[in-house]
Design a protein around this motif. Structure first.
Motif, PDB file in Angstrom:
ATOM      1  N   LEU A 111       1.032  -1.148   0.087  1.00 27.16           N
ATOM      2  CA  LEU A 111      -0.052   0.132   0.067  1.00 27.16           C
ATOM      3  C   LEU A 111       0.890   1.303   0.102  1.00 27.16           C
ATOM      4  O   LEU A 111       0.498   2.405  -0.631  1.00 27.16           O
ATOM      5  CB  LEU A 111      -0.819  -0.062   1.304  1.00 27.16           C
ATOM      6  N   ALA A 112       1.908   1.269   0.705  1.00 27.73           N
ATOM      7  CA  ALA A 112       2.989   2.514   0.688  1.00 27.73           C
ATOM      8  C   ALA A 112       3.610   2.723  -0.728  1.00 27.73           C
ATOM      9  O   ALA A 112       4.034   3.932  -0.927  1.00 27.73           O
ATOM     10  CB  ALA A 112       4.044   2.041   1.797  1.00 27.73           C
ATOM     11  N   SER A 118      -5.667   6.342  -1.270  1.00 30.22           N
ATOM     12  CA  SER A 118      -5.785   6.443   0.128  1.00 30.22           C
ATOM     13  C   SER A 118      -6.700   5.049   0.415  1.00 30.22           C
ATOM     14  O   SER A 118      -7.507   4.946  -0.349  1.00 30.22           O
ATOM     15  CB  SER A 118      -6.634   7.621   0.815  1.00 30.22           C
ATOM     16  N   PHE A 119      -6.693   4.442   1.425  1.00 25.48           N
ATOM     17  CA  PHE A 119      -7.356   3.140   1.665  1.00 25.48           C
ATOM     18  C   PHE A 119      -8.145   3.394   3.050  1.00 25.48           C
ATOM     19  O   PHE A 119      -7.765   3.830   3.920  1.00 25.48           O
ATOM     20  CB  PHE A 119      -6.144   2.180   1.725  1.00 25.48           C
ATOM     21  N   ASP A 120      -9.203   2.564   3.120  1.00 32.39           N
ATOM     22  CA  ASP A 120     -10.112   2.318   4.221  1.00 32.39           C
ATOM     23  C   ASP A 120      -9.855   0.974   4.396  1.00 32.39           C
ATOM     24  O   ASP A 120     -10.549   0.061   3.886  1.00 32.39           O
ATOM     25  CB  ASP A 120     -11.254   2.646   3.885  1.00 32.39           C
ATOM     26  N   ALA A 280      -1.787  -4.990  -8.813  1.00 33.24           N
ATOM     27  CA  ALA A 280      -0.402  -5.390  -9.138  1.00 33.24           C
ATOM     28  C   ALA A 280       0.743  -5.326  -8.022  1.00 33.24           C
ATOM     29  O   ALA A 280       1.415  -6.144  -7.893  1.00 33.24           O
ATOM     30  CB  ALA A 280       0.095  -4.372 -10.278  1.00 33.24           C
ATOM     31  N   GLU A 281       0.495  -4.199  -7.072  1.00 34.06           N
ATOM     32  CA  GLU A 281       1.342  -4.098  -6.101  1.00 34.06           C
ATOM     33  C   GLU A 281       1.080  -5.248  -5.093  1.00 34.06           C
ATOM     34  O   GLU A 281       2.251  -5.811  -4.227  1.00 34.06           O
ATOM     35  CB  GLU A 281       1.225  -2.716  -5.539  1.00 34.06           C
ATOM     36  N   ILE A 282      -0.175  -5.520  -4.743  1.00 33.82           N
ATOM     37  CA  ILE A 282      -0.185  -6.607  -3.890  1.00 33.82           C
ATOM     38  C   ILE A 282       0.326  -8.043  -4.359  1.00 33.82           C
ATOM     39  O   ILE A 282       0.932  -8.700  -3.627  1.00 33.82           O
ATOM     40  CB  ILE A 282      -1.844  -6.954  -3.489  1.00 33.82           C
ATOM     41  N   ASP A 283       0.211  -8.126  -5.548  1.00 27.31           N
ATOM     42  CA  ASP A 283       0.625  -9.594  -6.335  1.00 27.31           C
ATOM     43  C   ASP A 283       2.140  -9.456  -6.125  1.00 27.31           C
ATOM     44  O   ASP A 283       2.849 -10.418  -5.919  1.00 27.31           O
ATOM     45  CB  ASP A 283       0.385  -9.674  -7.526  1.00 27.31           C
ATOM     46  N   ALA A 284       2.831  -8.290  -6.363  1.00 29.88           N
ATOM     47  CA  ALA A 284       4.362  -8.093  -6.190  1.00 29.88           C
ATOM     48  C   ALA A 284       4.693  -8.396  -4.998  1.00 29.88           C
ATOM     49  O   ALA A 284       5.871  -8.961  -4.628  1.00 29.88           O
ATOM     50  CB  ALA A 284       4.834  -6.938  -6.685  1.00 29.88           C
ATOM     51  N   ALA A 285       4.208  -7.732  -3.923  1.00 33.52           N
ATOM     52  CA  ALA A 285       4.565  -7.941  -2.500  1.00 33.52           C
ATOM     53  C   ALA A 285       4.264  -9.566  -2.068  1.00 33.52           C
ATOM     54  O   ALA A 285       5.145 -10.014  -1.410  1.00 33.52           O
ATOM     55  CB  ALA A 285       3.868  -7.126  -1.735  1.00 33.52           C
ATOM     56  N   ALA A 286       3.233  -9.999  -2.431  1.00 29.58           N
ATOM     57  CA  ALA A 286       3.047 -11.614  -2.170  1.00 29.58           C
ATOM     58  C   ALA A 286       4.125 -12.356  -2.771  1.00 29.58           C
ATOM     59  O   ALA A 286       4.446 -13.461  -2.095  1.00 29.58           O
ATOM     60  CB  ALA A 286       1.533 -11.984  -2.796  1.00 29.58           C
ATOM     61  N   ALA A 287       4.650 -12.069  -3.982  1.00 34.64           N
ATOM     62  CA  ALA A 287       5.506 -12.859  -4.696  1.00 34.64           C
ATOM     63  C   ALA A 287       6.819 -12.751  -3.787  1.00 34.64           C
ATOM     64  O   ALA A 287       7.498 -13.824  -4.040  1.00 34.64           O
ATOM     65  CB  ALA A 287       5.666 -12.138  -6.040  1.00 34.64           C
ATOM     66  N   ARG A 288       7.141 -11.561  -3.205  1.00 36.56           N
ATOM     67  CA  ARG A 288       8.352 -11.576  -2.328  1.00 36.56           C
ATOM     68  C   ARG A 288       8.256 -12.288  -1.102  1.00 36.56           C
ATOM     69  O   ARG A 288       9.353 -12.523  -0.625  1.00 36.56           O
ATOM     70  CB  ARG A 288       8.742  -9.864  -2.416  1.00 36.56           C
TER      71      ARG A 288
END
Length: 296
Positions: A111-112, A118-120, A280-288
């Protein structure tokens, strides 16, 4: 039926804020105007859309229109930003449902990496997040269910591995001669909340029929801390337990007792650039960080 954006926005505000009065304050209109808009929308749809409870909740039909309201708002905001030629996102807060362990370990960096959004974020167990998608209160969720909610698409993220873990002091007190089914039936156990079934799933395999005393610790970081303090044993994710295990603050009780919890990303089936960036960012973080099966 015919709806307009104003009515849909009002319905979403009523569900978000829980009362007509608070929705009116958020929309800068009177409670009477809120009531009139909801009544008109109910007449057009031929359905009761909200339950007049405290807080107000959407009916099944209302949840469908709340989801539509959020989709319209998202696409409107993206269109406004594109027409303005702005490099900054102008969308409202994106509601996401995330399980506590993922939020505490690998989701926040993703998320960062999305400046301008912005996120809820709402916390819920990975096995219960889909209700938020169904009732329209979330645009996307991290879930353990591979079956897509109606109107959503799903993609695998990987798996979090959990192991039965406790402090050295706990081991000295409860199982100095080893971790056995009899010990597991008597030793105190930690559970996150009343939706948390991980410990019981482990016991069903290791000590069938065991019902040990339990402590409820409904916060991810404090949950690990409770295990370190010897309050009880718990199924802890490797992402949180590896460091304290390496430092000797925790020990793995059963090296063969690992449980893998697969995680999936579910989001609205909507052609949205913003949701695409988040996915895309969630998937990249999960891959790491998550364990993924080898490519076939």
């Amino acid at each position: 039926m015919e709806t307009n954006a104003e009515q849909l926005r009002t319905l979403a505000a009523v569900v978000d804020h829980g009362t007509f009065e608070r929705a009116a304050a958020a929309l800068h209109i009177t409670p009477s105007a809120v009531s009139q808009r909801i009544k008109a929308l109910e007449e057009q749809s031929g359905r009761v859309l909200v339950r007049r409870s405290k807080p107000i909740e959407p009916t099944e039909a209302g949840a469908v229109l709340v989801r539509l309201a959020r989709q319209v708002a998202l696409l409107e905001a993206e269109a406004v930003a594109e027409l303005a030629g702005s490099d900054q996102d102008t969308t409202a807060a994106i509601p996401l449902v995330v399980n506590a362990d993922s939020l505490a370990t690998w989701v926040l960096p993703a998320l960062a990496a999305l400046p301008g959004l912005s996120f809820d974020v709402v916390l819920d167990d990975q096995e219960h997040t889909l209700d938020r998608l169904r009732d329209g209160t979330a645009m996307a969720a991290i879930s353990s269910d591979p079956e897509p909610v109606q109107g959503c698409v799903v993609s695998p993220l990987g798996a979090m591995t959990y192991r039965p873990t406790a402090s050295p002091a706990f081991v000295d007190r409860w199982c100095p001669r080893g971790w056995t089914p009899d010990t597991a039936a008597a030793a105190p156990m930690l559970v996150f909340d009343r939706k948390d079934t991980l410990q019981d799933r482990y016991l069903a395999r290791f000590a069938p029929g065991a019902h040990p005393p339990r402590h409820h610790i409904p916060a991810s970081t404090e949950f690990v801390r409770a295990a370190e303090l010897g309050l009880g044993w718990a199924m802890l994710p490797d992402l949180q337990a590896d460091e304290p295990v390496a430092e000797g603050r925790l020990v793995v009780l059963d090296p063969d007792g690992a449980l893998d919890v697969p995680l999936y990303w579910q989001q609205w089936s909507l052609r949205s650039a913003v949701l695409g960036r988040v996915a895309a960012e969630i998937d990249a973080a999960a891959a790491r960080t998550l364990r993924r099966p080898p490519a076939s």
